[in-house]
Enzyme design. Sequence first.
Site: not given
Length: 315
Positions: A14, A60, A95, A149
């Site tokens: 990211g 993940d 999650k 979030y």
Amino acid sequence: MNNIPISVVTGGAGFLGSHLCDKLINNGHKVICLDNLITGSLENISHLFGNENFKFVKYDVTEFIHIEGRVDNILHFASPASPIDYLKLPIQTLKVGSLGTHKALGLAKAKGARFLLASTSEVYGDPEIHPQPESYWGNVNPIGPRGVYDEAKRFAEALTMAYHRYHGVDTRIVRIFNTYGPRMRLNDGRVLPTFIGQALKGEDLSVFGNGSQTRSFCFVDDLIEGIFRLLNSDFKDPINIGNPDEITILEFAQEVLKFTKSKSKIAFKELPVDDPKVRQPDVSLAKKILDWEPKVSRSEGIKITIDYFKNKIKD
Ligand code: UDP
């Protein structure tokens, strides 16, 4: 050779995660980068492929994380992080903040590794105290669209402290305020890439509401330096890292027009639900504990970022 630190970065492909991988590698770490690439991108880390100290695994982290051998540090940066991304991916956001943090902490416990959580100024919600010190508990709407979030990160902080208190895991928590710089996605919906993209393409700049809401923007290099210092400190409580130089969104739009020399106009659009009215970090703790403060001014940082986006638009 044996004492080279081995660090796992979740969300390492990211915007922030990839800069963190660079920083760690430049400081002699081996880095294992985990990312499921839902908002991250291989382009952010492609320059590290072929480096013997870097390994990428598409993964993940809401699933059980298995890593062979020694691990010294786990830096948990995986999460959709722009309002548009987490509104598009609300369940994944919840999650990765909850299950993902649990898995990453479980790995830290199993390996006896240090754990650093990427938390956020969003834990303060729409703040009633300004600027925001770490001692402020926040004003978050749990069931609003941003709650996915904010509450995931608040839960992640609570879980991190619980692993520290009950399992003795060596933990750190950084509360990250608005950050910008190269490797942001032009279309991530955040105000800075959106305005720069619009200005460079000659489109209207979309100011939400009347633009009187404020933010305080930190250049990515400053943020990463603060996080690196935190990792190497022994400070367990959450700590703000951000640039206290506050500006209204309308003034910021005008600044972007000036720096891009764009003839674009400003167009006022509807204000999103629960948009915080003000935000500015109180960084006295970071100054005291980490001897850290931001060094890059907005004008310097924005010029670097504009050049980055100019090249992106050309490609
Ligand atoms: N904003 C805006 N125009 C845009 C995108 C965002 O005026 O095209 C505003 C948004 O309403 C907020 C601020 O800019 O007040 C910062 O938004 P961003 O999405 O970058 O992140 P936030 O700080 O809200 O998490």
